[in-house]
Write a protein that holds these residues in place. Sequence first.
Motif, PDB file in Angstrom:
ATOM      1  N   ASN A   1      40.603 -10.460 -29.117  1.00 42.95           N
ATOM      2  CA  ASN A   1      41.382 -11.638 -30.009  1.00 42.95           C
ATOM      3  C   ASN A   1      39.162 -12.091 -30.306  1.00 42.95           C
ATOM      4  O   ASN A   1      39.268 -11.898 -31.582  1.00 42.95           O
ATOM      5  CB  ASN A   1      41.432 -12.748 -29.808  1.00 42.95           C
ATOM      6  CG  ASN A   1      42.908 -12.489 -29.785  1.00 42.95           C
ATOM      7  OD1 ASN A   1      43.362 -12.086 -31.669  1.00 42.95           O
ATOM      8  ND2 ASN A   1      44.392 -12.883 -29.310  1.00 42.95           N
TER       9      ASN A   1
ATOM     10  N   HIS B   1      37.763 -11.418 -34.574  1.00 42.57           N
ATOM     11  CA  HIS B   1      37.633 -12.474 -35.430  1.00 42.57           C
ATOM     12  C   HIS B   1      35.922 -12.747 -35.782  1.00 42.57           C
ATOM     13  O   HIS B   1      35.387 -12.756 -37.256  1.00 42.57           O
ATOM     14  CB  HIS B   1      38.528 -13.862 -35.002  1.00 42.57           C
ATOM     15  CG  HIS B   1      40.128 -14.514 -35.163  1.00 42.57           C
ATOM     16  ND1 HIS B   1      40.245 -14.000 -36.099  1.00 42.57           N
ATOM     17  CD2 HIS B   1      40.379 -15.025 -34.223  1.00 42.57           C
ATOM     18  CE1 HIS B   1      41.583 -14.376 -35.464  1.00 42.57           C
ATOM     19  NE2 HIS B   1      41.614 -14.358 -34.401  1.00 42.57           N
TER      20      HIS B   1
ATOM     21  N   SER C   1      40.144  -3.104 -30.723  1.00 38.24           N
ATOM     22  CA  SER C   1      41.361  -4.708 -30.178  1.00 38.24           C
ATOM     23  C   SER C   1      42.454  -4.757 -30.661  1.00 38.24           C
ATOM     24  O   SER C   1      43.259  -5.153 -29.082  1.00 38.24           O
ATOM     25  CB  SER C   1      40.942  -5.477 -30.910  1.00 38.24           C
ATOM     26  OG  SER C   1      38.827  -6.314 -30.587  1.00 38.24           O
ATOM     27  N   GLU C   2      43.505  -4.428 -30.987  1.00 39.99           N
ATOM     28  CA  GLU C   2      44.258  -4.258 -31.682  1.00 39.99           C
ATOM     29  C   GLU C   2      45.041  -3.428 -30.388  1.00 39.99           C
ATOM     30  O   GLU C   2      46.077  -3.687 -29.828  1.00 39.99           O
ATOM     31  CB  GLU C   2      45.047  -3.418 -32.434  1.00 39.99           C
ATOM     32  CG  GLU C   2      44.795  -4.487 -34.314  1.00 39.99           C
ATOM     33  CD  GLU C   2      44.685  -4.163 -35.017  1.00 39.99           C
ATOM     34  OE1 GLU C   2      44.284  -4.704 -36.534  1.00 39.99           O
ATOM     35  OE2 GLU C   2      45.107  -2.892 -35.412  1.00 39.99           O
TER      36      GLU C   2
ATOM     37  N   MET D   1      44.816  -5.303 -27.110  1.00 38.39           N
ATOM     38  CA  MET D   1      46.004  -6.640 -27.130  1.00 38.39           C
ATOM     39  C   MET D   1      46.855  -6.125 -26.585  1.00 38.39           C
ATOM     40  O   MET D   1      48.014  -6.888 -26.060  1.00 38.39           O
ATOM     41  CB  MET D   1      45.272  -7.157 -28.246  1.00 38.39           C
ATOM     42  CG  MET D   1      44.401  -8.264 -28.290  1.00 38.39           C
ATOM     43  SD  MET D   1      44.214  -8.460 -30.341  1.00 38.39           S
ATOM     44  CE  MET D   1      45.785  -8.928 -31.019  1.00 38.39           C
TER      45      MET D   1
END
Length: 468
Positions: free
Chosen positions: A294, A298, A331-332, A335
């Motif tokens: 995350n 960001h 990243s997704e 996650m």
Amino acid sequence: MSDFRTETDSLGPVQVPSSALYGAQTQRARDNFPISSLRFPRRFIEALGTVKAAAARANQDLGLLDEATAGAIADAAEQVRRGDLDGEFVLDIFQTGSGTSTNMNANEVIATVAGRALAGADSGEGGAVHPNDDVNMGQSSNDVIPTAMHVAARVGIETELVPALERFAASLEAKAAEFDDVVKSGRTHLMDATPVRLGQEFGGYAAQVRKGVERVRRASDELAELALGGTATGTGINRPEAFPEAAIGTISEMTGLSFREADNHFEAQAAKDAYVSAAGALNTVAVSLMKIANDVRHLSSGPTSGLAEISLPAVQPGSSIMPGKVNPVMSEALMMVCARVMGNAVTVTVGGQHGNFELNVMMPVMAHAMLESIEALSGALDAFRERCLDGIMANRDRARELLEKNPSIATALNGDIGYDAASKVAKKAAAEGRSVRDVLQEMDLIPADRIDAVLDVRSMTEPGIPGE
């Protein structure tokens, strides 16, 4: 030739596909549980083959199986272990909670293959080896399945997950060193805070992962205790006293990892606390990785309307309609894996609560959840490291630009002008979109020759009083 043959078990005759190596009990379970497409993972079948081979060798050493029969069983179990017979393991995860169906699936397949080997490779006949009396000798589903669960999870943790975590931590540490000179805005509550170095942020991520390795290793050590030898209820009925030590010693040799007999067989079979603990360790790792993934997405947000303090490798187009858009897809993906691992931890936790009297009755789904988590985490760690982490670049100019406008730099003024006056500087800077330095010079609150020392942002990233 008929497509089916008739097999018989204690409930009577059963029609089994002619080509199948399994027998009546596997077919009954196949008929009873047509529930999902979920099957035991390769790692579990490998562990089951390991247990069966080790048991055969132990029974030979104890004089309970002749050399030829034990050798044929061990050779057939080795084929199971290698994956040569995976097509014969046809049962759903959602089955009898003890995993008896899958234990018998293994027993029947191994008995058929071993029996044919003893009868002659060209005869195609089996039956000389009994699935219960020979392959399952000295065992019960109730100690074999929890043993295979522990072996599979420990092997997966030690050979896949821990190495992947260590590689990931090393990459984070390399980035921490590379980015040590990048001073940027810290953020708390998603709001500007006192300066940090980008290297410090990545060093924090590395420390999370290193601590995760320690937690997972502790969990792996708990999984080294095996239930084998407890048989049906933990009493050890129908197995020689020396059987567990002999079989578990062979399991250790075959896997290259240390295993030991359970301190208490009733605990090992009725409860699955070590498994729940291991799932908790994986859950903690997933929480750590979710935070890291995350933060990375960001920090790279933008490129024009976000933070854009770092740049990620462009690994694929990000939109089917917006030309040139690139998204933080690695990243997704990480996650989503973390979310799955967290859900699997809940499954294992609920399963662990169903140790009713002398046996847990949710072992198959617990094993599936655990091994899925180990595999997914290991794969996601390597994919993220190779396709994203190692290629991250710092946008030094952007970090400096945002830091210059960060009103929290005024925190460094507390020692010289006090909290209230420093607050006025910070608020004026934020309201007018100016730097703290400009406002401080305008308000003439400290000597001009001291401003540089007090507002040295690099020194703000270390313990101490700014300007001292």
